[in-house]
Design a protein around this motif. Sequence first.
Motif: not given
Length: 191
Positions: A64-84
């Motif tokens: 989970f940490v590897q898969r999701y935590s990094l997305i939360l550190t982004l400045e934008s594009g959260y949905l796109e990163a999640f879908i990727d």
Amino acid sequence: MENNTRKNLIDSAFDEIYSKGYQGASLTTILKNAKVHKGSMYHFFENKKDMALVCIKEKIYERFVQRYSLILTLESGYLEAFIDGLKDTTKRDFNKGCPIANVVQEMSNIDEDFKVLMEEIYQTFRKNIKDILDIAIQKNEMKECDTTKLALYIASTIEGAILSAKATQNIQDYVDVIDILSSYIMSFKKS
């Protein structure tokens, strides 16, 4: 040395349980693959069950940490990163299925300790998804919605897609479901 021994036991136990289930997991095989004697295992864990619970918790949370935590550190594009991340089929083992679902299906109705742990892990999985949706709304990338219900829907759909691919041994089943799910998620994106 102690940290390596514990890590080897955790890794070996997780691999064995993920492959054969908790009840089918062989302590002898776990110890052999970890290159550890039984006495060393008892230094870290009370028994096979204790080791299994610890390894499941640590290894699944690590994912989970590897898969999701990094997305939360982004400045934008959260949905796109999640879908990727969802579309990246290299991060999943479709022959073995989802480690969360496997243990839930095998152990939750026969052992209270497993039931409690797996409920906690599953709730964390849903919370991670909700956190991504919430930050996307907060950053004005996504329309307001009930992120608790949407996270439940997304988690359930992901689990179903993995189970379908495992059952049919056809990764395309997962890909097709995730394509439709992705379109649905993106329908919440602000233009």
